[in-house]
Design an enzyme around this catalytic site. Structure first.
Site, PDB file in Angstrom:
ATOM      1  N   ASP A   1       0.919  -1.179  -0.079  1.00  0.00           N
ATOM      2  CA  ASP A   1      -0.090   0.020  -0.071  1.00  0.00           C
ATOM      3  C   ASP A   1       0.960   1.291   0.015  1.00  0.00           C
ATOM      4  O   ASP A   1       1.741   1.359   0.601  1.00  0.00           O
ATOM      5  CB  ASP A   1      -0.923   0.009   1.320  1.00  0.00           C
ATOM      6  CG  ASP A   1      -2.196   1.024   1.078  1.00  0.00           C
ATOM      7  OD1 ASP A   1      -2.251   1.544  -0.017  1.00  0.00           O
ATOM      8  OD2 ASP A   1      -2.782   0.961   2.183  1.00  0.00           O
TER       9      ASP A   1
ATOM     10  N   HIS B   1       2.929   2.982  -9.118  1.00  0.00           N
ATOM     11  CA  HIS B   1       2.932   1.534  -9.316  1.00  0.00           C
ATOM     12  C   HIS B   1       4.204   1.047  -9.709  1.00  0.00           C
ATOM     13  O   HIS B   1       4.455  -0.147  -9.467  1.00  0.00           O
ATOM     14  CB  HIS B   1       1.636   1.285 -10.053  1.00  0.00           C
ATOM     15  CG  HIS B   1       0.491   1.692  -9.280  1.00  0.00           C
ATOM     16  ND1 HIS B   1       0.127   1.450  -8.128  1.00  0.00           N
ATOM     17  CD2 HIS B   1      -0.886   2.308  -9.727  1.00  0.00           C
ATOM     18  CE1 HIS B   1      -1.083   2.052  -7.558  1.00  0.00           C
ATOM     19  NE2 HIS B   1      -1.654   2.407  -8.758  1.00  0.00           N
TER      20      HIS B   1
ATOM     21  N   LEU C   1      11.042 -20.615  -4.224  1.00  0.00           N
ATOM     22  CA  LEU C   1      10.072 -19.878  -3.743  1.00  0.00           C
ATOM     23  C   LEU C   1       8.784 -19.799  -4.804  1.00  0.00           C
ATOM     24  O   LEU C   1       8.589 -19.815  -6.051  1.00  0.00           O
ATOM     25  CB  LEU C   1      10.495 -18.395  -3.991  1.00  0.00           C
ATOM     26  CG  LEU C   1       9.603 -17.326  -3.330  1.00  0.00           C
ATOM     27  CD1 LEU C   1       9.271 -17.238  -1.948  1.00  0.00           C
ATOM     28  CD2 LEU C   1       9.969 -16.055  -4.074  1.00  0.00           C
TER      29      LEU C   1
END
Ligand code: FPP
Length: 242
Positions: free
Chosen positions: A18, A35, A129
């Site tokens: 955020d 972004h 991962l």
């Protein structure tokens, strides 16, 4: 770097990224630039999670509510997804990272959907991962979907109402056995000073530790990440092993 305890490393970390908009505003640049900077931060956290031996990383990239944003911003975010795949897919494969999506991505723009599909296919066999991208994700919606599947089975006579267990509901979630096979997160991080879950992993977060930081997502570095994990580890030590 922060001193971390290997034995107390969370297996699954989930992050609400955020603050991209506020970061952009503070610099007088378009939200999409925020972004873009957020995407760069995300890439570093993927790499660092792998280095730390974390097995699952989930990021909240786009919620079911994010469609309400301007067309420009929405297409900007999906454009970034395409750019990310184009630039980094090779490296993800080299690093043995497996990408999964949490959410119904059938309705995202075509080019983003295609890039994503390629990423999922090309990283499918990777065993390092697991990087889950929550995309068009909403926790209430995923619980509703799981319950709908169960209700259909009950109606068809394949299940009795008393067979409806917590495990069965969990199986039908995006993290469940029928999708991405992800254990519940031990740690959920939210950046930018907001302290809410915003419809993220409501079921899976039942026992998660929450760490909130004021740092805006584009400024979130591996050092900050380690601080959050250290905070988690200090809590875990206090309350004993779960
Ligand atoms: C929240 O910040 C962030 C988002 C809704 C989008 C997150 C997207 C990325 C980090 C980059 C794209 C990456 C992928 C994989 C698609 P906000 O815009 O709500 O910030 P604000 O609260 O300051 O306005």
């Amino acid at each position: 770097m922060t001193e971390l305890i290997k034995e107390l490393m969370p297996q699954h970390v989930a992050i609400i990224m955020d603050g991209n908009g506020r970061w952009a505003k503070s610099r007088g640049v378009p939200r999409v630039a925020g972004h873009r900077a957020g995407m760069e931060a995300m890439k570093k956290i993927v790499d660092h999670s792998d280095k730390l031996g974390i097995k699952y990383l989930t990021v909240y990239a786009f919620s079911t509510e994010n469609w309400k944003r301007s067309m420009e911003e929405v297409s900007g975010i999906f454009g970034l997804l395409v750019a990310f795949v184009k630039r980094d897919l090779k490296e993800l494969i080299e690093n043995n990272v497996r990408v999964e999506v949490l959410g119904d991505y059938s309705s995202i723009p075509e080019d983003a959907r295609r890039s994503l599909q390629k990423t999922l296919d090309d990283t499918k066999a990777d065993t390092g991962l697991q990087f889950n991208i929550a995309l068009n994700y909403g926790a209430r919606d995923e619980i509703r979907r799981s319950v709908e599947d169960i209700a259909a089975k009950v109606k068809a006579g394949q299940l009795e109402p008393e067979d409806v267990t917590e495990e069965l509901i969990a199986e039908g979630l995006w993290t469940g056995k029928s999708h991405s096979y992800t254990p519940d997160p031990e740690l959920i991080i939210r950046t930018s000073g907001e302290e809410r879950l915003s419809n993220f992993l409501l079921w899976q977060g039942a026992y998660s530790e929450f760490v909130f930081t004021d740092v805006l997502w584009p400024d979130f570095t591996p050092e900050e990440y380690e601080k959050c994990i250290a905070e988690y580890q200090s809590r875990d030590r206090r309350f004993g092993g779960r």
